[in-house]
Design a protein around this motif. Structure first.
Motif, PDB file in Angstrom:
ATOM      1  N   ASP A 136      -6.322   8.577  10.423  1.00  0.00           N
ATOM      2  CA  ASP A 136      -7.537   8.693   9.607  1.00  0.00           C
ATOM      3  C   ASP A 136      -8.681   8.145  10.457  1.00  0.00           C
ATOM      4  O   ASP A 136      -8.918   6.930  10.477  1.00  0.00           O
ATOM      5  CB  ASP A 136      -7.372   7.906   8.316  1.00  0.00           C
ATOM      6  CG  ASP A 136      -8.569   8.002   7.384  1.00  0.00           C
ATOM      7  OD1 ASP A 136      -9.678   8.348   7.850  1.00  0.00           O
ATOM      8  OD2 ASP A 136      -8.405   7.698   6.192  1.00  0.00           O
ATOM      9  N   LYS A 193      -0.616  10.539  10.464  1.00  0.00           N
ATOM     10  CA  LYS A 193      -1.793  11.364  10.661  1.00  0.00           C
ATOM     11  C   LYS A 193      -2.944  10.361  10.697  1.00  0.00           C
ATOM     12  O   LYS A 193      -3.208   9.670   9.721  1.00  0.00           O
ATOM     13  CB  LYS A 193      -1.974  12.351   9.512  1.00  0.00           C
ATOM     14  CG  LYS A 193      -3.197  13.242   9.704  1.00  0.00           C
ATOM     15  CD  LYS A 193      -3.235  14.333   8.661  1.00  0.00           C
ATOM     16  CE  LYS A 193      -4.401  15.275   8.749  1.00  0.00           C
ATOM     17  NZ  LYS A 193      -5.462  15.016   9.653  1.00  0.00           N
ATOM     18  N   ARG A 250      -3.887   4.653   9.167  1.00  0.00           N
ATOM     19  CA  ARG A 250      -3.813   5.578   8.027  1.00  0.00           C
ATOM     20  C   ARG A 250      -3.924   4.837   6.714  1.00  0.00           C
ATOM     21  O   ARG A 250      -3.737   3.660   6.622  1.00  0.00           O
ATOM     22  CB  ARG A 250      -2.539   6.411   8.081  1.00  0.00           C
ATOM     23  CG  ARG A 250      -1.287   5.586   8.237  1.00  0.00           C
ATOM     24  CD  ARG A 250      -0.074   6.448   8.386  1.00  0.00           C
ATOM     25  NE  ARG A 250       0.996   5.682   8.992  1.00  0.00           N
ATOM     26  CZ  ARG A 250       2.238   6.052   9.017  1.00  0.00           C
ATOM     27  NH1 ARG A 250       2.587   7.172   8.481  1.00  0.00           N
ATOM     28  NH2 ARG A 250       3.162   5.329   9.572  1.00  0.00           N
TER      29      ARG A 250
END
Length: 159
Positions: free
Chosen positions: A74, A72, A159
């Motif tokens: 960032d 995911k 991330r």
């Protein structure tokens, strides 16, 4: 038997691979592979080996982040590390305009104009990566080093 029509975006990706001195590794699949999870299931690989080509908007310009399907991104971290203005999710129209390819099928190359790109260093652990190839039913295989070279992406942690 499933019939694949010739897709100009996929053909642009094939041409870009060949122009970069790479073999044409594009494969067409019967099912849509618009997410990392579905692509991994169809291709029989780890979701982490999927190199998602994510287009973001950054200061009005496109930013391509090639991220592991297991990551995911960032965007605050990425912006801070690279001295970038705020990174936001791009609209499907923005993606299509700048990549020439639809969300869920964006390739790391074959765009109308070069796009600034960053490459998730987590992808380096996989000997073979799979990335979108211009449509929801096209994928290409590539090594991490070749992906960095053909995309012009700067390796970074996302991330």
């Amino acid at each position: 038997m499933f019939e694949h029509t010739v897709d100009p975006a996929v053909e642009n990706v094939r041409a870009a691979l060949l122009a970069a001195g790479m073999p044409d590794t594009v494969v067409l699949v019967d099912d849509k592979v618009a997410t990392a999870a579905t692509a991994a299931a169809v291709l029989g690989c780890d979701v982490g080996a999927i190199a998602n080509s994510l287009i973001f908007e950054c200061g009005g310009e496109p930013l391509l982040i090639l991220a592991s399907g297991a990551a995911k991104v960032d965007v605050k971290l990425v912006a801070r590390k690279h001295g970038l203005p705020k990174i936001t999710r791009a609209t499907p129209e923005f993606v299509l305009e700048h990549a020439g390819q639809p969300v869920g099928g964006v390739a790391p190359l074959g765009h109308p104009r070069p796009i600034r790109a960053l490459l998730d260093t987590e992808l380096a652990q996989y000997p073979v990566l799979w990335a979108g190839a211009g449509s929801h039913q096209a994928m290409l295989s590539i090594s991490y080093d070749d992906l960095a070279r053909v995309s012009g992406a700067v390796p970074t942690s996302v991330r």
